[in-house]
Design an enzyme around this catalytic site. Sequence first.
Site, PDB file in Angstrom:
ATOM      1  N   ARG A 190       0.701  -1.216  -0.131  1.00  0.00           N
ATOM      2  CA  ARG A 190       0.055  -0.042   0.122  1.00  0.00           C
ATOM      3  C   ARG A 190       0.751   1.338  -0.012  1.00  0.00           C
ATOM      4  O   ARG A 190       0.569   2.330  -0.445  1.00  0.00           O
ATOM      5  CB  ARG A 190      -0.861   0.091   1.247  1.00  0.00           C
ATOM      6  CG  ARG A 190      -0.428  -0.008   2.782  1.00  0.00           C
ATOM      7  CD  ARG A 190      -1.343  -0.156   3.745  1.00  0.00           C
ATOM      8  NE  ARG A 190      -0.789  -0.136   5.056  1.00  0.00           N
ATOM      9  CZ  ARG A 190      -1.245  -0.282   6.061  1.00  0.00           C
ATOM     10  NH1 ARG A 190      -2.553  -0.269   5.993  1.00  0.00           N
ATOM     11  NH2 ARG A 190      -0.515  -0.440   7.208  1.00  0.00           N
ATOM     12  N   HIS A 214      40.547  -8.892   1.612  1.00  0.00           N
ATOM     13  CA  HIS A 214      40.768  -9.004   0.192  1.00  0.00           C
ATOM     14  C   HIS A 214      40.688 -10.500  -0.527  1.00  0.00           C
ATOM     15  O   HIS A 214      41.460 -10.956   0.037  1.00  0.00           O
ATOM     16  CB  HIS A 214      41.777  -8.100  -0.242  1.00  0.00           C
ATOM     17  CG  HIS A 214      41.642  -7.829  -1.701  1.00  0.00           C
ATOM     18  ND1 HIS A 214      40.590  -7.057  -2.472  1.00  0.00           N
ATOM     19  CD2 HIS A 214      42.269  -8.279  -2.888  1.00  0.00           C
ATOM     20  CE1 HIS A 214      40.893  -7.103  -3.589  1.00  0.00           C
ATOM     21  NE2 HIS A 214      41.851  -7.641  -3.882  1.00  0.00           N
ATOM     22  N   THR A 235      13.379 -12.686  17.447  1.00  0.00           N
ATOM     23  CA  THR A 235      13.575 -13.750  18.495  1.00  0.00           C
ATOM     24  C   THR A 235      14.863 -13.583  19.292  1.00  0.00           C
ATOM     25  O   THR A 235      14.556 -13.646  20.664  1.00  0.00           O
ATOM     26  CB  THR A 235      14.119 -14.828  17.682  1.00  0.00           C
ATOM     27  OG1 THR A 235      13.018 -15.288  16.805  1.00  0.00           O
ATOM     28  CG2 THR A 235      14.551 -16.161  18.379  1.00  0.00           C
TER      29      THR A 235
HETATM   30  P1  NDP Z   1       5.540  -5.839   9.355  1.00  0.00           P
HETATM   31  O1  NDP Z   1       5.053  -5.002  10.393  1.00  0.00           O
HETATM   32  O2  NDP Z   1       6.896  -6.002   9.194  1.00  0.00           O
HETATM   33  O3  NDP Z   1       4.811  -5.492   7.886  1.00  0.00           O
HETATM   34  C1  NDP Z   1       3.443  -5.402   7.776  1.00  0.00           C
HETATM   35  C2  NDP Z   1       3.161  -4.844   6.618  1.00  0.00           C
HETATM   36  O4  NDP Z   1       1.737  -5.118   6.162  1.00  0.00           O
HETATM   37  C3  NDP Z   1       3.634  -3.618   6.236  1.00  0.00           C
HETATM   38  O5  NDP Z   1       4.072  -3.427   4.986  1.00  0.00           O
HETATM   39  C4  NDP Z   1       2.232  -2.754   6.420  1.00  0.00           C
HETATM   40  O6  NDP Z   1       2.422  -1.621   5.426  1.00  0.00           O
HETATM   41  C5  NDP Z   1       1.415  -3.835   5.766  1.00  0.00           C
HETATM   42  N1  NDP Z   1       0.030  -3.749   6.299  1.00  0.00           N
HETATM   43  C6  NDP Z   1      -0.404  -3.976   7.726  1.00  0.00           C
HETATM   44  N2  NDP Z   1      -1.785  -3.718   7.525  1.00  0.00           N
HETATM   45  C7  NDP Z   1      -2.216  -3.618   6.175  1.00  0.00           C
HETATM   46  C8  NDP Z   1      -3.458  -3.651   5.712  1.00  0.00           C
HETATM   47  N3  NDP Z   1      -4.434  -3.701   6.538  1.00  0.00           N
HETATM   48  N4  NDP Z   1      -3.699  -3.679   4.478  1.00  0.00           N
HETATM   49  C9  NDP Z   1      -2.338  -3.692   3.603  1.00  0.00           C
HETATM   50  N5  NDP Z   1      -1.094  -3.772   4.264  1.00  0.00           N
HETATM   51  C10 NDP Z   1      -1.009  -3.849   5.426  1.00  0.00           C
HETATM   52  O7  NDP Z   1       5.170  -7.480   9.595  1.00  0.00           O
HETATM   53  P2  NDP Z   1       5.419  -8.740   9.184  1.00  0.00           P
HETATM   54  O8  NDP Z   1       3.959  -9.784   9.498  1.00  0.00           O
HETATM   55  O9  NDP Z   1       5.916  -8.661   7.893  1.00  0.00           O
HETATM   56  O10 NDP Z   1       6.368  -9.156  10.376  1.00  0.00           O
HETATM   57  C11 NDP Z   1       6.025  -9.097  11.781  1.00  0.00           C
HETATM   58  C12 NDP Z   1       7.410  -8.769  12.352  1.00  0.00           C
HETATM   59  O11 NDP Z   1       8.024 -10.220  12.702  1.00  0.00           O
HETATM   60  C13 NDP Z   1       8.252  -7.663  11.821  1.00  0.00           C
HETATM   61  O12 NDP Z   1       8.229  -6.619  12.195  1.00  0.00           O
HETATM   62  C14 NDP Z   1       9.815  -8.369  12.500  1.00  0.00           C
HETATM   63  O13 NDP Z   1       9.654  -7.713  13.580  1.00  0.00           O
HETATM   64  C15 NDP Z   1       9.377  -9.964  12.848  1.00  0.00           C
HETATM   65  N6  NDP Z   1      10.091 -10.477  11.685  1.00  0.00           N
HETATM   66  C16 NDP Z   1      11.282 -10.604  11.602  1.00  0.00           C
HETATM   67  C17 NDP Z   1      11.976 -11.137  10.587  1.00  0.00           C
HETATM   68  C18 NDP Z   1      13.533 -11.198  10.557  1.00  0.00           C
HETATM   69  O14 NDP Z   1      14.239 -11.032  11.285  1.00  0.00           O
HETATM   70  N7  NDP Z   1      14.250 -11.582   9.297  1.00  0.00           N
HETATM   71  C19 NDP Z   1      11.386 -12.303   9.511  1.00  0.00           C
HETATM   72  C20 NDP Z   1      10.014 -12.195   9.663  1.00  0.00           C
HETATM   73  C21 NDP Z   1       8.971 -11.335  10.732  1.00  0.00           C
HETATM   74  P3  NDP Z   1       2.663  -0.243   6.314  1.00  0.00           P
HETATM   75  O15 NDP Z   1       4.223  -0.314   6.232  1.00  0.00           O
HETATM   76  O16 NDP Z   1       2.132   0.759   5.335  1.00  0.00           O
HETATM   77  O17 NDP Z   1       2.586  -0.492   7.520  1.00  0.00           O
END
Ligand code: NDP
Length: 475
Positions: free
Chosen positions: A198, A458, A334
């Site tokens: 979005r 390197h 985590t």
């Molecule tokens: P995030 O909060 O990272 O991302 C959620 C996404 O969904 C954002 O892009 C958000 O947009 C979008 N969104 C939220 N609500 C809506 C809606 N109603 N309609 C459309 N789009 C929406 O959550 P994730 O679920 O990806 O991950 C959760 C958490 O888990 C992460 O924040 C992280 O802390 C952890 N995680 C860590 C990982 C790692 O360390 N590699 C891997 C996976 C998860 P907007 O940006 O506009 O808010």
Amino acid sequence: MTFDCDLFVIGGGSGGVRAARMAAATGARVELAEESRMGGTCVIRGCVPKKLMVFASSFREMPAEARAYGWSIPDGTFDWGAFRSSLDAELDRLEGVYRRLLAGSGVTVHDQRARVADPHEVELADGRRISAKHILIAAGGRPERPDLPGAEVGLVSDDIFRMERLPASMLIVGGGFIACEMACILQGLGVQVTQFYRGAQILRGFDSEARGMVAEAMCGRGIDLHLGTTIETIGLPDQIAAGRGLPVEELRAAPVALLPASGPVAVRTVTGRNCQADAILFATGRRPNTAGLGLAEIGVKLGRKGEVLVDSYSQTAVPSIYAIGDVTDRVNLTPVAIREGMAFARTVFEGVPTPVDHDLIPAAVFTQPELGSIGLTEDDAREAEEIEVYATSFRPMRSAFAGVEDRVLMKLIVSAASRKVLGCHIVAPEAGEMIQLAAIAIKMGATKEDFDRTVAVHPTMAEELVTMRSPVRRG
Ligand code: NDP
């Protein structure tokens, strides 16, 4: 007053298990309840299976690369069924390890749901009540679908690891960690991925230059990424094509994990674009698991998303109750939950008040290429003080030789006044490994000159971090 135990932990994820074991090591009598599988989100439906899927998907490009290096290797095909069997076996093994660790520490495990009955008592699903001097809420979080009619027909990240077959095409909604990682993984496994986000650019919160580069690389791998795109309606393809929209009963009735077998799903965006895919994945954020835990009823304060509100020692508004990990919605990673669990055990069971240090936490997004990051983004740092930006973007030796277009980014944000490195952002294969090591120096307060006087290794990609001489921007 005597209690049945000294500590009762609700939740057997990374944070809860670590806190339970550390408390038990001090001689405390510890009990733990887990309603699902031991290991929690990270081990069972998060980091671990995700990373194994990253490895699986990364082999797709290898035959072509190997051919460029003189090997004679045909392209292969991916067998989801074979991978899933191995994945299931590995997760069983890891769950067993967690159970053995708890048993070896003398922690009593209850394989059922628990709720808090009063400040010193929990009630198990079978009706038993157990009194505890302290209660630790480590119940984690769960994926959340958007508030959209028909959204329940979409998959969430938990379902990905249980799919019976790979769909031919997948629409992924979201632009955060999970959406971007899953887009790269599934595209790598041969699924045609469309991603709707979005906002103006994926991976909000990360450095703008790094976000742009990851987005470019994802598009370069064939992911059909649409920014500024919001879904309005979900339905069957012919309904959406006809401009109608209410989800049909067949879709609602489809068992979620089997959805790819139930036929295509379609969506219409608010701007009137139609899109059809075999399955939809909602990666639209997570919500703390506090519903039905009985917390608000006994005076534990919850936030707007239902997160448990805690102080810097993870103590709630009820002094005998603490909370750690995703259920507190502080930094949902985590290793942070594990830190919080350890700090809790030190504070309460070792008598050493230990606040949790949430400053300068490194993170990696396991896209392809990966994004590793610590500290301030360029934009946030510039708001705070005068900075110098050191950055270089180049084709790494390995892919340049193979004729692959991938570029990497090495970027340091430096305070003009103190010379401290305020942020480091890396887009590269294995950026997660690199940022872990850079994070030690940055956490120690390293200056740009400390980086400069470190001899390069390197030829590597990371050597650029210690060889950038002139800032590309100041201000
Ligand atoms: P995030 O909060 O990272 O991302 C959620 C996404 O969904 C954002 O892009 C958000 O947009 C979008 N969104 C939220 N609500 C809506 C809606 N109603 N309609 C459309 N789009 C929406 O959550 P994730 O679920 O990806 O991950 C959760 C958490 O888990 C992460 O924040 C992280 O802390 C952890 N995680 C860590 C990982 C790692 O360390 N590699 C891997 C996976 C998860 P907007 O940006 O506009 O808010």
